[in-house]
Design a protein around this motif. Structure first.
Motif, PDB file in Angstrom:
ATOM      1  N   ALA A 857       0.902  -1.284  -0.138  1.00  0.00           N
ATOM      2  CA  ALA A 857       0.073  -0.108   0.302  1.00  0.00           C
ATOM      3  C   ALA A 857       1.199   1.011   0.579  1.00  0.00           C
ATOM      4  O   ALA A 857       0.255   2.390  -0.362  1.00  0.00           O
ATOM      5  N   ALA A 858       2.187   0.917   0.490  1.00  0.00           N
ATOM      6  CA  ALA A 858       2.962   2.451   0.193  1.00  0.00           C
ATOM      7  C   ALA A 858       2.991   2.263  -1.204  1.00  0.00           C
ATOM      8  O   ALA A 858       4.318   3.994  -1.081  1.00  0.00           O
ATOM      9  N   ARG A 859       2.874   1.786  -2.123  1.00  0.00           N
ATOM     10  CA  ARG A 859       3.273   2.352  -3.135  1.00  0.00           C
ATOM     11  C   ARG A 859       2.434   2.451  -4.042  1.00  0.00           C
ATOM     12  O   ARG A 859       1.461   1.958  -4.144  1.00  0.00           O
ATOM     13  N   SER A 863      -1.694   1.022  -3.840  1.00  0.00           N
ATOM     14  CA  SER A 863      -2.489   1.295  -3.192  1.00  0.00           C
ATOM     15  C   SER A 863      -3.970   1.368  -3.394  1.00  0.00           C
ATOM     16  O   SER A 863      -3.967   0.344  -2.478  1.00  0.00           O
ATOM     17  N   LEU A 864      -4.807   1.435  -4.552  1.00  0.00           N
ATOM     18  CA  LEU A 864      -5.357   0.676  -5.015  1.00  0.00           C
ATOM     19  C   LEU A 864      -5.984  -0.285  -3.967  1.00  0.00           C
ATOM     20  O   LEU A 864      -7.232  -0.661  -3.015  1.00  0.00           O
ATOM     21  N   LEU A 884     -13.477  -0.657   7.888  1.00  0.00           N
ATOM     22  CA  LEU A 884     -13.897   0.093   6.669  1.00  0.00           C
ATOM     23  C   LEU A 884     -13.077   1.624   6.742  1.00  0.00           C
ATOM     24  O   LEU A 884     -13.325   1.553   4.948  1.00  0.00           O
ATOM     25  N   GLY A 885     -12.349   1.380   7.073  1.00  0.00           N
ATOM     26  CA  GLY A 885     -10.802   1.980   6.919  1.00  0.00           C
ATOM     27  C   GLY A 885      -9.624   1.922   6.093  1.00  0.00           C
ATOM     28  O   GLY A 885     -10.043   3.054   4.709  1.00  0.00           O
ATOM     29  N   TYR A 886      -9.908   0.964   5.854  1.00  0.00           N
ATOM     30  CA  TYR A 886      -8.429   0.813   3.969  1.00  0.00           C
ATOM     31  C   TYR A 886      -9.642   0.693   3.150  1.00  0.00           C
ATOM     32  O   TYR A 886      -9.550   0.689   1.876  1.00  0.00           O
ATOM     33  N   TYR A 887     -11.440   0.927   3.126  1.00  0.00           N
ATOM     34  CA  TYR A 887     -11.754  -0.012   1.967  1.00  0.00           C
ATOM     35  C   TYR A 887     -12.106   1.517   1.485  1.00  0.00           C
ATOM     36  O   TYR A 887     -11.773   2.238   0.534  1.00  0.00           O
ATOM     37  N   ALA A 888     -12.476   3.216   2.256  1.00  0.00           N
ATOM     38  CA  ALA A 888     -12.769   4.235   2.268  1.00  0.00           C
ATOM     39  C   ALA A 888     -11.064   4.941   2.108  1.00  0.00           C
ATOM     40  O   ALA A 888     -11.156   5.654   0.995  1.00  0.00           O
ATOM     41  N   LYS A 889      -9.117   4.316   2.196  1.00  0.00           N
ATOM     42  CA  LYS A 889      -8.635   4.492   1.927  1.00  0.00           C
ATOM     43  C   LYS A 889      -9.017   3.851   0.387  1.00  0.00           C
ATOM     44  O   LYS A 889      -7.907   4.400  -0.576  1.00  0.00           O
ATOM     45  N   ALA A 890      -8.946   2.648  -0.401  1.00  0.00           N
ATOM     46  CA  ALA A 890      -8.508   2.073  -1.480  1.00  0.00           C
ATOM     47  C   ALA A 890      -9.425   3.157  -2.607  1.00  0.00           C
ATOM     48  O   ALA A 890      -9.099   3.150  -3.646  1.00  0.00           O
TER      49      ALA A 890
END
Length: 922
Positions: A857-859, A863-864, A884-890
């Motif tokens: 995810a750092a790349r 990341s998506l 939910l947080g990771y889905y939001a980041k995606a």
């Protein structure tokens, strides 16, 4: 005008002298005798001076007595005696400048011009600041026709005294003598402003105005002068001349009569009166006056011209010419007007000697035709016009109009051809002549309209020729020429083939058809015609023609040694073709693959002639093959823009269809290097249009379409393989295209065939491995990847492919091992990071997978997907908030690839489902 100058000499020189009398105080026995000697200019004063000199006077009185006696002797008309007294005075006072001036004037009066010149020079040496001294010598030099030094003297005097009217007048006289009549008027006006108003100023000014052509002003000046000097006959003569020029004949005759009566020994008087009488048509009286004028003044140019005019009016041109010729041959002309008369007489003699004009209407038809066909004949166009005017039949008129057109400049010929066709519409030679005129109207550019008009005429002549084989052959040849001019070489070949069949022994037909074959892209047939032409006998030996076409045909058929032999023969024997030799040698080197030599020879040809299109074409092709994309694109573009679409230039430069296709192909390749993709694609399309059997053009365009994900790449590579089915390069490209378009079976087949090449492309094994993965043939894919790794052990791409193959075989641990190895070579590769995380998740190592996805995810590129998978993993272990947080980041990540939108949609769907589950539990 020597007579004028001589007659004014005494007056001009004597005026200052008579005004000067010495004012010296003499020691004489009697004051009355001294005063009488000094002031009285009669015999009484002369006796007083003699009395003083008989005594024993001192030097001062003696000098005064000699000067005074000299003045008196001069006043009494005894200049010789006056000269003796001045000489005696100079012996007493040798540095006294006025004495030299006075003796110089006396010597001038006596005709001793050398003595006068010596005295005037001595006066200047003793008193260089007196302008009169300079004026005296300047005037004497003027009379000697030494105009340059006369001007120097006069200007020196004016340098010391700016206002000196006499010098101003003499400068006017000098200007008059040298033909600068406007300057003469200006100088005389300046002298008059200073008070110098003698009869000579009126004479000189009036004559200057006359020679300027201002006759009214000249007559007015003479009339004004006569008011002041009524007895000055020269002014009457000038007025008579001016009135004659103004055609005021009675007044002119009256003046001329007065002059002749007043000066019966003056030749100019009779010449003037004779000119007036000639103008009044009194030939007999004019002849008497002309003869008298010549008798009195044999050197008078005007008299001789008058005599010549009289003879000419009497019909005796030879006599007039003889007189004028003698006058023109004289070498004694000094004054400007005499020089002008001599030149005028020479011009008249030349005019007499011109051949008599030829009356075109008197010439017969044969002579008219001869003159109409002769390039430098001065009556050429008149003769042609006469021929047209006298034509008796429409066909005859058309023939003569065609003949007249040949006498005109190229740009003006078409009008006569139009008239010829209009005069005889059914006369086919006129129609053909107009066709050739239309072709001649072509300006060697892209405007083919002249050839379109020429085609209409030539084709019409062919269709109407009927059984007349001679006119048919001429019409067919014209139509073939038009076809070649338009670039329609196939049509030209058809017409020329018919002509060859009509006359198999005609060398010209063979030569023209060979050129048409060559430009139609059929070099073998062109070469056959050229060889046949060489075997045919020549009626008249001529220089070699079409040799450059022969060399081009040999090059295009691969007979390079024979082509070089011909070029060597050109050089050795200095035969025609030197202009093309270097470019053709460069072309041979290009075909042989020696690009450096080709470029060097082409550059040498361009140095000799920067407009050598053939050399520039070879230079561009060589540069492209050597990888110099900028120079290649520049040179090839110039050739393509300047010559390819202009058949005349293309034919003269040997730009055959195959060669032109090479130009577009290599320009396209150069543009690919320069990343000008659209322009390159257009070039490859042009190659396909011009040479549809060129596989490389299809292949190169297919490669460009592959780069832009254009499915048309499949069609292009299929055409390339249809033309060259065994070309391994096209098979390799076909493998890539089929793999990219989702046909792994075809990709695997083409890749397998391409790998049989001696040196296959390095990534072909991996490409086949990808295809086999797509086909589910994991073991074979793993073998391909392993084979690649045997050559390149650190190839991360090969390791990733083998990992995918092993995973397909169910060996996730081995797959993970390959990914880890690949990460050792490319630690930050997003694909490898994602693959490692996915494999750990599959092996059940959730914490390890989470850590691996965090690293991915750092790349930004991963990341998506990494954030989405992290959401999935945390949702799986019931960490809903983290999920939910990771889905939001995606969902915050931008879409960087076509598949990213699907990943975003999947993340959104998973998030929404998780939210619904969380809501249901509450």
């Amino acid at each position: 005008m020597p007579s004028l100058l001589s007659r004014m000499a005494f007056l001009v020189l004597a005026l200052p002298m008579l005004a000067m009398l010495g004012s010296q105080t003499a020691k004489a026995q009697k004051a009355g005798t001294v005063a009488l000697c000094k002031d009285d200019r009669t015999e009484k004063g002369l006796a007083a001076c003699n009395t003083l000199l008989k005594g024993r006077p001192d030097r001062k009185v003696k000098a005064m007595a000699h000067v005074a006696r000299g003045h008196t002797q001069l006043a009494l008309g005894r200049p010789a005696e006056a000269e003796k007294d001045y000489t005696e005075a100079l012996a007493i006072a040798p540095k006294f400048a006025p004495l030299y001036r006075d003796r110089g004037r006396v010597r001038f009066t006596l005709g001793n011009r050398d003595g006068a010149m010596a005295d005037f020079t001595a006066a200047i040496e003793n008193d260089p600041f007196d302008p009169d001294n300079h004026a005296n010598r300047g005037y004497l030099r003027l009379l000697q026709y030494d105009f340059a030094r006369a001007g120097e003297d006069l200007r020196k005097g004016l340098f010391w005294q700016k206002q000196h009217p006499r010098s101003d007048y003499l400068l006017g006289l000098l200007a008059y003598a040298t033909g600068r009549y406007s300057d003469a008027v200006a100088h005389i006006d300046k002298a008059r402003e200073g008070g110098f108003r003698t009869s000579e100023t009126f004479i000189t000014r009036a004559r200057s105005l006359y020679y300027l052509g201002t006759f009214e002003a000249a007559a007015k000046e003479a009339t004004e002068g006569l008011v002041a000097f009524p007895k000055q006959v020269d002014l009457i003569e000038i007025r008579a001349r001016a009135r004659l020029a103004r055609r005021e004949l009675p007044e002119a005759l009256a003046d001329a009569e007065i002059v002749a009566e007043a000066q019966p020994r003056f030749g100019r008087a009779y010449a003037t009166r004779g000119a007036v009488k000639l103008a009044m048509k009194d030939i007999a009286a004019a002849t008497v006056d002309a003869d008298k004028a010549i008798e009195l003044d044999p050197g008078l140019f005007d008299a001789h011209e008058l005599k010549a005019d009289i003879l000419l009016a009497s019909g005796d041109q030879p006599g007039a010419r003889a007189i004028l010729a003698r006058s023109a041959a004289r070498t004694d002309a000094k004054m400007a007007y005499d020089i002008a008369s001599k030149e005028r007489h020479a011009a008249r003699v030349a005019e007499f000697d011109k051949p008599k004009p030829i009356v075109v209407a008197d010439l017969d038809e044969a002579e008219l035709k001869k003159r109409c066909a002769t390039r430098d004949d001065p009556l050429r166009m008149q003769s042609c016009d006469r021929l047209v005017e006298t034509a008796t039949t429409p066909q005859d008129k058309a023939d003569r109009l065609i003949l007249r057109a040949g006498a005109r400049p190229f740009a003006d010929r078409l009008g006569d051809f139009e008239l010829a066709v209009a005069a005889a519409p059914d006369y086919l030679p006129a129609t053909l002549a107009r066709a050739y005129a239309h072709m001649a109207d072509y300006r060697y550019d892209k405007d083919m309209s002249p050839f379109d008009r020429a085609w209409a005429d030539a084709d019409s002549a062919v269709r109407r020729s009927g059984a007349d084989k001679e006119i048919w052959a001429r019409a067919m040849l014209a139509r073939a020429a038009v076809s070649q001019g338009r670039g329609n070489y196939d049509a030209a070949v058809t017409d020329l083939t018919a002509l060859v069949e009509h006359d198999p022994k005609a060398r010209y037909y063979r030569e023209e058809r060979a050129n048409a074959f060559l430009m139609a892209g059929r070099p073998a047939q062109a070469l056959e015609d050229m060889r046949e032409k060489a075997r045919l006998p020549m009626d008249v030996p001529t220089r070699l023609e079409g040799e450059d076409d022969l060399v081009v045909a040999l090059i295009e058929t691969g007979a390079l040694d024979e082509a070089v032999s011909i070029l060597d023969n050109w050089r050795g024997n200095r035969l025609p073709g030197a202009y093309a030799e270097q470019a053709l040698r460069a072309r041979v080197a290009l075909v042989r693959g020696d690009m450096a030599a080709a470029r060097e020879q082409a550059a040498a040809a361009l140095t000799d002639n920067r407009f050598n299109i053939a050399a520039r074409a070879v230079n561009g092709l060589a540069a492209a093959r050597l990888g110099d994309a900028l120079d290649a694109e520049s040179d090839l573009s110039k050739v393509i823009d300047d010559a390819v679409d202009i058949p005349f230039r293309a034919r003269n430069s040997g730009l055959t269809p195959g060669f032109v296709a090479d130009l577009f192909l290599w320009r396209g390749l150069a543009r690919v290097q320069l990343n000008r993709i659209n322009a390159a694609r257009a070039d490859f399309a042009e190659v396909i249009k011009r040479a549809p059997d060129r596989a490389r053009a299809y292949a190169e365009r297919a490669a460009l379409n592959l780069r832009s994900d254009n499915p048309a790449a499949l069609t292009d590579i299929a055409m390339a393989l249809r033309i060259e089915p065994s070309e391994l390069r096209w098979q390799a490209l076909a493998a890539r295209i089929n793999l990219a378009t989702g046909d792994p079976a075809a990709a695997e087949r083409f890749a397998t065939a391409a790998l049989t090449a001696p040196s296959p492309e390095a990534d072909l094994l991996l490409l086949r491995a990808k295809a086999r993965l797509g086909l589910g043939r994991f073991a074979e894919a793993a073998e391909d990847a392993t084979a690649r790794l045997a050559v390149a052990p650190g190839d991360a791409e090969a390791l990733l492919l083998r990992s995918d193959a092993r995973l397909g075989q169910g060996d996730a641990a081995a797959a993970l091992a390959d990914v880890e190895t690949a990460l050792g070579a490319k630690a930050n590769d997003p694909r490898l990071l994602l693959a490692r995380a996915e494999l750990k998740a599959r092996l059940g190592d959730v914490p390890g997978a989470i850590g691996a996805f965090e690293a991915a995810a750092a790349r930004s590129e991963a990341s998506l997907q990494a954030n989405k998978r992290l959401g999935d993993l945390y949702a799986g272990i019931a960490s809903d908030q983290l999920a939910l947080g990771y889905y939001a980041k995606a969902l915050e990540q931008p879409a960087r690839a076509p598949a990213d939108e699907a990943t975003r949609d999947a993340a959104r769907t998973a998030r929404d489902a998780l939210i619904r589950r969380m809501a249901a539990r509450k």
